[in-house]
Design a protein around this motif. Sequence first.
Motif, PDB file in Angstrom:
ATOM      1  N   GLU A 562       0.832  -1.203   0.000  1.00  0.00           N
ATOM      2  CA  GLU A 562       0.000   0.000   0.000  1.00  0.00           C
ATOM      3  C   GLU A 562       0.870   1.259   0.000  1.00  0.00           C
ATOM      4  OE1 GLU A 562      -2.563  -0.239   3.345  1.00  0.00           O
ATOM      5  OE2 GLU A 562      -3.764  -1.898   2.550  1.00  0.00           O
ATOM      6  N   ILE A 565       2.473   1.783  -3.400  1.00  0.00           N
ATOM      7  CA  ILE A 565       1.494   2.284  -4.374  1.00  0.00           C
ATOM      8  C   ILE A 565       1.196   3.756  -4.122  1.00  0.00           C
ATOM      9  CG2 ILE A 565      -0.908   2.085  -5.136  1.00  0.00           C
ATOM     10  CD1 ILE A 565      -0.668  -0.952  -4.557  1.00  0.00           C
ATOM     11  N   LYS A 566       1.008   4.083  -2.833  1.00  0.00           N
ATOM     12  CA  LYS A 566       0.711   5.464  -2.477  1.00  0.00           C
ATOM     13  C   LYS A 566       1.889   6.376  -2.799  1.00  0.00           C
ATOM     14  CE  LYS A 566      -1.126   8.205   1.352  1.00  0.00           C
ATOM     15  NZ  LYS A 566      -1.539   8.174   2.773  1.00  0.00           N
ATOM     16  N   LYS A 567       3.105   5.885  -2.486  1.00  0.00           N
ATOM     17  CA  LYS A 567       4.315   6.663  -2.753  1.00  0.00           C
ATOM     18  C   LYS A 567       4.453   6.946  -4.250  1.00  0.00           C
ATOM     19  CE  LYS A 567       9.363   6.248  -2.545  1.00  0.00           C
ATOM     20  NZ  LYS A 567      10.476   5.330  -2.235  1.00  0.00           N
ATOM     21  N   GLU A 568       4.232   5.905  -5.048  1.00  0.00           N
ATOM     22  CA  GLU A 568       4.351   6.062  -6.493  1.00  0.00           C
ATOM     23  C   GLU A 568       3.309   7.056  -7.014  1.00  0.00           C
ATOM     24  OE1 GLU A 568       4.268   3.281 -10.541  1.00  0.00           O
ATOM     25  OE2 GLU A 568       4.185   2.378  -8.537  1.00  0.00           O
ATOM     26  N   SER A 569       2.079   6.962  -6.453  1.00  0.00           N
ATOM     27  CA  SER A 569       1.017   7.862  -6.876  1.00  0.00           C
ATOM     28  C   SER A 569       1.353   9.308  -6.523  1.00  0.00           C
ATOM     29  CB  SER A 569      -0.293   7.447  -6.212  1.00  0.00           C
ATOM     30  OG  SER A 569      -1.308   8.366  -6.501  1.00  0.00           O
ATOM     31  N   LEU A 570       1.849   9.510  -5.293  1.00  0.00           N
ATOM     32  CA  LEU A 570       2.212  10.868  -4.869  1.00  0.00           C
ATOM     33  C   LEU A 570       3.361  11.425  -5.699  1.00  0.00           C
ATOM     34  CD1 LEU A 570       1.942  10.486  -0.978  1.00  0.00           C
ATOM     35  CD2 LEU A 570       0.416  11.779  -2.478  1.00  0.00           C
ATOM     36  N   GLU A 571       4.337  10.561  -6.001  1.00  0.00           N
ATOM     37  CA  GLU A 571       5.474  11.011  -6.817  1.00  0.00           C
ATOM     38  C   GLU A 571       5.005  11.438  -8.206  1.00  0.00           C
ATOM     39  OE1 GLU A 571       8.243   7.826  -6.794  1.00  0.00           O
ATOM     40  OE2 GLU A 571       9.152   8.390  -4.869  1.00  0.00           O
ATOM     41  N   ASN A 572       4.097  10.635  -8.785  1.00  0.00           N
ATOM     42  CA  ASN A 572       3.592  10.956 -10.118  1.00  0.00           C
ATOM     43  C   ASN A 572       2.819  12.274 -10.105  1.00  0.00           C
ATOM     44  OD1 ASN A 572       4.675   8.651 -11.212  1.00  0.00           O
ATOM     45  ND2 ASN A 572       2.818   7.437 -10.923  1.00  0.00           N
ATOM     46  N   LYS A 573       1.990  12.435  -9.025  1.00  0.00           N
ATOM     47  CA  LYS A 573       1.244  13.699  -8.920  1.00  0.00           C
ATOM     48  C   LYS A 573       2.186  14.882  -8.749  1.00  0.00           C
ATOM     49  CE  LYS A 573      -3.035  11.798  -6.978  1.00  0.00           C
ATOM     50  NZ  LYS A 573      -3.921  11.755  -5.775  1.00  0.00           N
TER      51      LYS A 573
END
Length: 788
Positions: A562, A565-573
């Motif tokens: 989790e 996934i969250k880290k990757e999402s935040l990095e992309n944002k």
Amino acid sequence: MIAERALKTLEFDKVRAQVAEFCTSSLGKQQIEKLVPETDFEKVGELLKEMDEGLAILRVKGHVPMGGIFDIRPHVKRAQIGGMLSAMELMEISSTIRASRILRNFIEEIEEKEEIQIPHFIERKNQLPVLTALQHEIDECIDENGAVLDSASVELRNIRQQLRSAEARVRQKLDSLVRGPGAAKMLSDTIITIRNDRYVIPVKQEYRSYYGGIVHDQSSSGQTLFIEPESVVQINNEIQRLKVREKAEIEKILSALSAKVREAASDLLVLVNILGDIDAILAKAKYGAKNKCTKPAVNNEGYLRLIQARHPLIPIEKAVPNTIEFGREITAIVITGPNTGGKTVTLKTVGLCTLMAQAGLPIPASDGSELSVFRQVFADIGDEQSIEQSLSTFSSHMVNIVGILNQFDEHSLILFDELGAGTDPQEGAALAISILDEVVGRGARVMATTHYPELKAYAYNRKGVINASVEFDIETLSPTYRLLIGVPGRSNAFEISKRLGLKDSIINRAKSFTGTDRREVESMIASLEESRRKAEQDAEEAHEILLEAQKLHDELEEKLNEWNIKKESLENKAKEKARHIIENAKKEAEQIIKELREMQQNANRVIKEHELIEAKKRLEDILPEENPILKKQAKIRERAQNLQPGDEVKVLSFGQKGTLIEKASEHEWVVQIGMLKMKIDESDLEYVAPEKEKQAVKLTTVKNRNPHVKWELDLRGERLEDAILKTEKYLDDALLANYSRVTIIHGKGTGALRQGIHEYLRKHKRVRSFRLGEAGEGGLGVTIVELK
């Protein structure tokens, strides 16, 4: 189809009789009385699923409305051939239709609310014919006691009104006679009675001529005559004519209703069959709930695993549960040991549970049990001596065994009790070994009991065969009825004799008469038993540690995934946002530069100071503002430099929350995460600010807490019915202790216990909400409950 002999030997009829007691109608009882085990794998699976749906309905709703159902098939068949039904028979038809309508509404309510999944019951509900119109027609004419109503027809209402009027006139006239002067003297009793459907008065013999009329009867002594006075003869005649007309009108009404039944005959027969099926299914479920039975999984591979199984015909409080597993690598179990130790009960437990499962019945075993669907079940159990056929016990057994050997195949379950008994021990043992070799060699699943010591070594020399025995307690000199898989039975004669006071010298002399090989075998068995006990204890401890470790591993892995996934999402944002900011800044900067160049190129124009200041401000505005979230995180990191024992922190690499215990070194802290304590580098810790609201709730809860009520309830290993009772009591105690939140531990397992607890919590009035635990709280194995 399973042979009738096996059903009789294993006493399947007694189980059927117990289940039939839970039926609410004769239709259901007839279905259960005809119940036999199925041999088709798909059919058995469907039977168990519909029974399990019945259990779910009873668990959620508590009951199913099945009252008012009658076996109306004889009435319908008579109507089909033109017969006229009685009012009582029509009432039973109406009652049965009404019961089907109530049941249909009950199932539809469950379907609409989606409380539980009951596809088999919904399918049967959809098959129920709708005969409400026929029910209403009957109800308009027949009351619930089976009497024809006045409103059945206009003619009948008129006839009965006239009849009541005539009866009133008769009573009035006779009443004037029995109350007239001299009546007390001339009448035996001042009452009005009926003889031969006519109203009469009791007159003394000597005054018969005073009243005149017709004598219809007399008392046994002849002193009293029951006379119809001449003054009421005509009115009584009118009453008789009206009764004849009433009877004819009633027959007309009943004939018309019987014709309506004849038109709906096929639908009525379908309705009755479906109601009988549902009653039988619910009887199976009620039997299971009463006797703490469960739905087993089924397979088509000959594999059996009974967990804590009990004999279904032995009371729960007396039965000793046993766990039995075989059918894959091991296809045969040979049970040795003394008489009255429970060997035969074990055979019957396996046989009966198999038959019950194949008949769609729940079995008396714990959740997780699994049984195979066999094409045939054979049983050679008990004293088979036949006086009629002049056969000895041995001969009778052999006749039965020969029949089994001629019929069985690899899809059979065979149960042998005292295999080879009743003849010379040496020959009997040899025959037993040969028979077992034949059965095992052809792939059948077999359980056999024996007294012969030669078979104790049998399993050590045969692939796919394992020894077992029934435990014997030397201290109490009695069997424990506990089955020991993998350990052959051994003689306890010397130990028992010593406990009973026999001299050591006699026992030692007796031991000297036994062969060296026998003593070595007994010593080996004793060693095996000791090793088994220690291995069981070690395995149990290791299993608990493994489960805890696996649980923590799964939770940490889930949280890590989790977090990634969250880290990757935040990095992309963040990257996307930064790209937009940079693009906008570049465009704005280019525009400002362009404007400045135009000003510079325009030599005739003087650039004013405020225009330069404005251009400078626009360039500064291009820089992004500092993110308030980043500010807050910076403050938290600043606070992390002054961490104190007792602070709540988040371990970034795990994504778990924990509590600081103590400083381990200059840059390390000892952190408690759930049940674990570990050293974590300070750079991997993030301070978690406390919430004032949570502190207030915690202080209030601790202040009012009852020290005798725990924060959590452990239900692992419990049956669902017992677990719900314990949960109910625990929630009451927690509410009295003023708890606002509690934890219920139910484990992961098959999920049946968790689902049942959640269904109970949904209906509890004092439960505000509930959820599954997070990774640090126990994950899917626990439920966090918020109380009102």
